[in-house]
Structures are given as structure tokens and as C-alpha cells.
Scaffold this motif. Structure first.
Motif, mmCIF file in Angstrom:
data_model
loop_
_atom_site.group_PDB
_atom_site.id
_atom_site.type_symbol
_atom_site.label_atom_id
_atom_site.label_comp_id
_atom_site.label_asym_id
_atom_site.label_seq_id
_atom_site.Cartn_x
_atom_site.Cartn_y
_atom_site.Cartn_z
ATOM 1 N N ASP A 199 0.172 34.433 -18.222
ATOM 2 C CA ASP A 199 1.595 34.323 -18.483
ATOM 3 C C ASP A 199 2.072 35.580 -19.231
ATOM 4 O O ASP A 199 1.307 36.170 -20.004
ATOM 5 C CB ASP A 199 1.855 33.069 -19.331
ATOM 6 C CG ASP A 199 3.329 32.752 -19.479
ATOM 7 O OD1 ASP A 199 3.907 32.222 -18.518
ATOM 8 O OD2 ASP A 199 3.896 33.028 -20.554
ATOM 9 N N PRO A 200 3.322 36.006 -19.000
ATOM 10 C CA PRO A 200 3.827 37.179 -19.740
ATOM 11 C C PRO A 200 3.761 37.024 -21.254
ATOM 12 O O PRO A 200 3.735 38.030 -21.979
ATOM 13 C CB PRO A 200 5.279 37.291 -19.256
ATOM 14 C CG PRO A 200 5.275 36.674 -17.895
ATOM 15 C CD PRO A 200 4.284 35.552 -17.963
ATOM 16 N N SER A 201 3.694 35.764 -21.741
ATOM 17 C CA SER A 201 3.608 35.558 -23.193
ATOM 18 C C SER A 201 2.208 35.788 -23.744
ATOM 19 O O SER A 201 2.006 35.778 -24.956
ATOM 20 C CB SER A 201 4.048 34.124 -23.536
ATOM 21 O OG SER A 201 3.131 33.169 -23.009
ATOM 22 N N ALA A 202 1.232 35.991 -22.856
ATOM 23 C CA ALA A 202 -0.152 36.172 -23.303
ATOM 24 C C ALA A 202 -0.345 37.532 -23.958
ATOM 25 O O ALA A 202 0.366 38.504 -23.667
ATOM 26 C CB ALA A 202 -1.102 36.039 -22.121
ATOM 27 N N ALA A 258 -6.497 38.405 -23.051
ATOM 28 C CA ALA A 258 -6.632 37.758 -21.746
ATOM 29 C C ALA A 258 -7.555 38.565 -20.843
ATOM 30 O O ALA A 258 -8.456 38.016 -20.191
ATOM 31 C CB ALA A 258 -5.257 37.598 -21.093
ATOM 32 N N ALA A 259 -7.361 39.860 -20.820
ATOM 33 C CA ALA A 259 -8.200 40.715 -19.970
ATOM 34 C C ALA A 259 -9.662 40.661 -20.393
ATOM 35 O O ALA A 259 -10.568 40.589 -19.541
ATOM 36 C CB ALA A 259 -7.689 42.151 -20.029
ATOM 37 N N GLU A 275 3.379 29.946 -24.357
ATOM 38 C CA GLU A 275 4.467 29.021 -24.065
ATOM 39 C C GLU A 275 3.925 27.644 -23.710
ATOM 40 O O GLU A 275 3.403 27.428 -22.620
ATOM 41 C CB GLU A 275 5.319 29.563 -22.913
ATOM 42 C CG GLU A 275 6.007 30.884 -23.206
ATOM 43 C CD GLU A 275 7.108 30.735 -24.250
ATOM 44 O OE1 GLU A 275 7.605 29.609 -24.442
ATOM 45 O OE2 GLU A 275 7.467 31.753 -24.871
ATOM 46 N N LYS A 276 4.053 26.692 -24.629
ATOM 47 C CA LYS A 276 3.468 25.368 -24.448
ATOM 48 C C LYS A 276 4.081 24.616 -23.266
ATOM 49 O O LYS A 276 3.392 23.865 -22.572
ATOM 50 C CB LYS A 276 3.634 24.527 -25.726
ATOM 51 C CG LYS A 276 2.897 25.086 -26.932
ATOM 52 C CD LYS A 276 1.402 25.129 -26.705
ATOM 53 C CE LYS A 276 0.665 25.612 -27.951
ATOM 54 N NZ LYS A 276 -0.796 25.725 -27.736
ATOM 55 N N GLY A 336 -11.631 21.432 -13.958
ATOM 56 C CA GLY A 336 -11.503 21.559 -15.407
ATOM 57 C C GLY A 336 -10.647 22.759 -15.748
ATOM 58 O O GLY A 336 -10.333 23.588 -14.882
ATOM 59 N N VAL A 337 -10.264 22.873 -17.007
ATOM 60 C CA VAL A 337 -9.375 23.944 -17.455
ATOM 61 C C VAL A 337 -9.852 24.471 -18.807
ATOM 62 O O VAL A 337 -10.245 23.693 -19.678
ATOM 63 C CB VAL A 337 -7.917 23.424 -17.608
ATOM 64 C CG1 VAL A 337 -7.016 24.529 -18.161
ATOM 65 C CG2 VAL A 337 -7.380 22.896 -16.285
ATOM 66 N N THR A 338 -9.811 25.778 -18.956
ATOM 67 C CA THR A 338 -9.914 26.395 -20.283
ATOM 68 C C THR A 338 -8.642 27.196 -20.520
ATOM 69 O O THR A 338 -8.209 27.942 -19.633
ATOM 70 C CB THR A 338 -11.143 27.316 -20.389
ATOM 71 O OG1 THR A 338 -12.332 26.534 -20.340
ATOM 72 C CG2 THR A 338 -11.135 28.078 -21.712
ATOM 73 N N ILE A 339 -8.053 27.023 -21.680
ATOM 74 C CA ILE A 339 -6.814 27.700 -22.041
ATOM 75 C C ILE A 339 -7.129 28.841 -22.996
ATOM 76 O O ILE A 339 -7.821 28.653 -23.996
ATOM 77 C CB ILE A 339 -5.818 26.707 -22.672
ATOM 78 C CG1 ILE A 339 -5.413 25.654 -21.626
ATOM 79 C CG2 ILE A 339 -4.592 27.421 -23.226
ATOM 80 C CD1 ILE A 339 -4.738 24.448 -22.213
ATOM 81 N N ASN A 340 -6.631 30.023 -22.654
ATOM 82 C CA ASN A 340 -6.796 31.238 -23.474
ATOM 83 C C ASN A 340 -8.254 31.666 -23.632
ATOM 84 O O ASN A 340 -8.637 32.268 -24.641
ATOM 85 C CB ASN A 340 -6.122 31.081 -24.842
ATOM 86 C CG ASN A 340 -4.607 31.112 -24.722
ATOM 87 O OD1 ASN A 340 -4.063 31.867 -23.919
ATOM 88 N ND2 ASN A 340 -3.930 30.276 -25.494
ATOM 89 N N ASP A 341 -9.064 31.361 -22.644
ATOM 90 C CA ASP A 341 -10.418 31.887 -22.534
ATOM 91 C C ASP A 341 -10.958 31.454 -21.172
ATOM 92 O O ASP A 341 -10.236 30.827 -20.378
ATOM 93 C CB ASP A 341 -11.325 31.397 -23.667
ATOM 94 C CG ASP A 341 -12.377 32.440 -24.054
ATOM 95 O OD1 ASP A 341 -12.822 33.190 -23.158
ATOM 96 O OD2 ASP A 341 -12.748 32.523 -25.239
#
Length: 467
Positions: free
Chosen positions: A223-226, A231-232, A375-376, A390-395
Motif C-alpha cells: 500500500d502507498p502508506s507502507a 516492505a521491500a 491504513e487499517k 493465511g496472511v502476514t501483515i507487514n512482513d
């Protein structure tokens, strides 16, 4: 090995199980403890055979991504097994009075495990730990592509276990086909979707219950907010660790066009920082895998994609394949149709959330999904409106390391789940039990007695009361 020899061997293991169908907590934990001891006593040797199979694989990578997952599974089972084995009371309707109902977990019998080559220790032993926790016997067929590791693991298991407890059979495609066709009480397969379909067809002849841990094209949405550098760095690690040969590796990245150049630069910076040492970059499992990477990259470039090296050529001239990001990739390119399973990262630019969700949902359901941002509301839409195992957020990758989170796919990325309690449940039968007692202590009012023929006014009154 002929199918008749397989059948005889399975009969022997089933006979041993029948003599002890309800092993105690102590017996189960002792078997799991032997796996732990076997691994701890042979870490250095296993690291060497893993490096021999992959050409290059750093021992720390093997210890972190293979051994630690096994030790973690053992520790978790040891802590929770008694609780998992307890019967669970359930409520009963009023018309059954003081009757009692509960479920109790029972072992299934003999579990067949077909493990893959990409993590040939972890993905063989973690399912086996779950099967032992549930009280079963195990028969393992490891992959022939990681032949050195599979052979050494088979030798170790034969040293630490009797074959009627934990049996191992090595071999190629013909052996795998015969193995999948056996009447196991449960069959657990980890591998590609194409092979998974064949395994499922073979299991269907005996109506063998099956768990399929497959793969798919797992997106990483930025997301642009990252924070782009974070993130990279996470995406590079998830993509390049084990040479990209990870079922939940980010398969492709989705970014906003306004940040794509910055994101690519951060990818290069992160790759150089993490994987500049060729000795820490895991090689392709074999020549076929290496040739496939070259084919995927060449096909994409021939269709108009721009290949951007992720590592500086200086110091990495010994790499058989240079990790690349791909821009402007045609949707007809092989790399966009197949799971990459290597150090190639296609980058897709999409500028609005609705289109991102639609793009993901139009493809097969992925095994994993990664989202980066702050952005929640956007995060919740991604979680609610997409489907993935499954999901991992910000990793990346980390949801698979949490024992209390079930690990498994959905749709084309698999069926069933394991890890922690989910693994125990996968290899157990949850038996439903009802003990009928009289209503208000009166036996003539208990159970089905009021509902039995001949049907008179009493049954009519019962129906009205039940309404």
C-alpha cells in the motif's frame, strides 16, 4: 518395490497399530522425543547433506527454517497434548433430560506422509510429529529430488525407530505412485498442485482421507502508506530465502505506480544487504529447476518485460541464476500463470484498491497473502474481501511459524491444515458419544421411547412440545 510388497508392509504396520490403538500420553511423547533427539544429535551432518542437495545452502538457514520448526512443534505438543486428548462435553437438548454428550479424540491408524524437496526435513518431520501426537503410526515417502537428504533421513529414522512405528520408503515416481495408492487411514501430501491432483485421484480409490498442502501465486500488496524500505526488505527475504523455493514465498508484488520506482530501488538495496554473499544464497535443487528459472525469465522478457537485477554483478559472478525483478510483465507470460518457486519477482502496478482485490480474486486462491501498510480500513478490506490460506501483515512467512495458527490452503492451494492443535485434529477422529439417561430420573421417558410406533396422541404431544 511392487504394490504387493507395499501392501504387505502396510498390513504389518496396521497390525502393530491394532495391538496398541490408544497409546498413552507418555508413549506419544516418547516417540516425539526420539525425533527431537535424532535431529539434535545429527544437525551438522544433516546440514551437510542439505548443502549437497542444493549445491549451496547455509547451515544457519537450515537450522532456522528446518530444525527450529521441528523443535518448536515438539515443544508445543509436549505442552498441550494432555489438554488436546481430553473429552469435550457438549450440551444436550432438554428433551434428553440428564443425558450426557461428549466428543473424544481417537487415533486414525497409519498415516502416510509424502514430503517435498524444498524443506525436506521440516516438511517430513512436522507432520509426523502431529501424527504421533494423535496416536498414529507413520509411513514416510520423502522426495527423490532431495535424494541425499531423503536417504540420510531414512537412515536416521531406521536407527531411532522400529519400522512398524515410523517407516520410510525412498524412491522415484513409480514408488510415489504406488505409495499414494495404498489404503492409508490418512494421507498427507505436500507439493505442487499438479502432483497433488494425481495423489488425490490415487487416494480416491480407497476413499482415503487426505490433506493437501500445495502452493500457488501468493501476492505481496504494498500500500502507498507502507514504509517502502521495510516492505521491500521483508519481501526480499521472503522471496530469496531458500533460493525462492518456498511454498509461501511472495510470488509477485502489487504496488501503486507512484511508488514503483522507489520500491524497486529499495528491493535492490535490500537484496544487496541481505544476499550479497553467494555462500548465503541457496541454489536450485537441480538442473531442471535452474533451467525452469531461466525459461521463466526469458519468456517474460521475450513478451516485453523488463528484467531488473536485484543483486550487483560484482561479487556474485558465481551464481548460476541472478535474482531479478520483472516489470511490465504480460499476463500471458509463464511467470504470471505458474507458481514461480524461484528468485524471480514480477511487479504488477495497480492504482486502486477495488482493482487489486478483483485482480487477486480472479486468479486461483493463494496459499499466502502479504499486505504492507498503515491504513487499517484498507487492511480490513483486503482481509475480508480476498481468500487465501493465511496472511502476514507487514512482513512475510511468519504466520507459518505460529504453532497456534492452522497452516493450510484453500481451493487450489490445498485442503486441510496442520501445525499445533490443527495438526492433532487433522490426524484424529473426533468421535461423538451420547449416553442416554431417563427424563427427570424416569427411565420410561428416556431417549426414543416416547417417539416409537405405534404413533398415538403421545407422539403428537411430543411434536408440539419439541416445536
Amino acid at each position: 518395490m511392487s504394490i504387493n510388497r507395499f501392501t504387505l508392509q502396510l498390513d504389518e504396520i496396521k497390525a502393530a497399530y491394532a495391538a496398541e490403538p490408544n497409546p498413552t500420553v507418555a508413549v506419544r511423547l516418547e516417540r516425539i522425543g526420539r525425533i527431537e533427539k535424532m535431529l539434535a544429535a545429527n544437525e551438522e551432518k544433516i546440514c551437510k547433506v542439505l548443502a549437497a542437495d542444493f549445491g549451496t545452502r547455509h547451515s544457519i538457514e537450515s537450522r532456522l527454517l528446518e530444525f527450529q520448526m521441528v523443535y518448536q512443534a515438539c515443544k508445543h505438543v509436549r505442552k498441550h497434548l494432555k489438554e488436546w486428548m481430553k473429552p469435550q462435553l457438549v450440551s444436550t437438548p432438554a428433551f434428553l433430560g440428564s443425558s450426557h454428550a461428549w466428543t473424544q479424540m481417537q487415533s486414525m491408524g497409519v498415516v502416510g506422509i509424502m514430503s517435498p524437496w524444498n524443506y525436506p526435513v521440516q516438511l517430513a518431520l512436522v507432520p509426523a510429529i502431529a501424527a504421533f501426537a494423535a496416536g498414529n503410526r507413520v509411513w514416510l515417502k520423502p522426495s527423490e529430488r532431495s535424494s541425499r537428504t531423503s536417504g540420510f533421513l531414512a537412515t536416521l529414522i531406521q536407527e531411532y525407530f522400529h519400522p512398524i512405528e515410523f517407516c520410510v520408503t525412498v524412491g522415484g515416481t513409480e514408488v510415489a505412485e504406488s505409495f499414494a495408492a495404498l489404503p492409508f487411514d490418512h494421507l498427507f501430501f505436500t507439493g505442487s498442485s499438479n502432483i497433488g491432483k494425481r495423489v488425490m485421484r490415487a487416494a480416491a480409490d480407497h476413499l482415503t482421507p487426505i490433506t493437501l498442502e500445495l502452493g500457488g501465486k501468493s501476492p505481496a500488496i504494498v500500500d502507498p502508506s507502507a514504509k517502502m524500505n521495510d516492505a521491500a526488505a521483508s519481501i526480499i527475504y521472503g522471496k530469496l530465502v531458500n533460493g525462492g523455493q518456498t511454498c509461501i514465498a511472495p510470488d509477485y508484488a502489487i504496488v501503486h505506480s507512484s511508488v514503483s520506482e522507489t520500491f524497486i530501488q529499495e528491493l535492490q538495496n535490500a537484496a544487496q544487504e541481505q544476499f550479497a554473499n553467494p555462500e548465503e544464497f541457496t541454489g536450485a535443487i537441480d538442473e531442471n529447476q535452474l533451467a525452469r528459472w531461466h525459461q521463466l525469465a526469458k519468456d517474460a522478457v521475450n513478451r516485453g518485460a523488463k528484467a531488473i537485477p536485484l543483486l550487483s554483478p560484482s561479487g556474485n559472478l558465481g551464481l548460476a541464476f541472478m535474482p531479478v525483478a520483472l516489470l511490465n510483465v504480460s499476463e500471458d507470460a509463464l511467470v504470471m500463470k505458474e507458481e514461480v518457486f524461484g528468485p524471480i519477482l514480477p511487479i504488477v502496478t495497480i492504482n486502486d484498491l477495488d482493482s487489486i482485490i478483483r485482480y487477486i480474486n480472479e486468479g486461483p486462491k493463494p496459499l499466502a497473502l502479504y499486505w504492507f501498510g498503515k491504513e487499517k480500513k484498507v487492511m480490513q478490506r483486503i482481509l475480508n474481501e480476498t481468500r487465501s490460506g493465511g496472511v502476514t501483515i507487514n512482513d512475510t512467512l511468519l504466520h507459518a511459524a505460529i504453532e497456534d495458527l492452522p497452516f493450510g490452503g484453500i481451493g487450489g492451494s490445498g485442503m486441510g491444515a496442520y501445525h499445533g492443535r490443527a495438526g492433532f485434529d487433522a490426524f484424529s477422529h473426533r468421535k461423538s458419544v451420547l449416553e442416554v439417561r431417563g427424563f427427570l430420573g424416569l427411565k420410561f421417558l428416556g431417549g426414543t421411547k416416547l417417539a416409537r410406533p405405534p404413533y398415538r396422541k403421545g407422539v403428537e404431544r411430543l411434536l408440539r412440545w419439541l416445536k
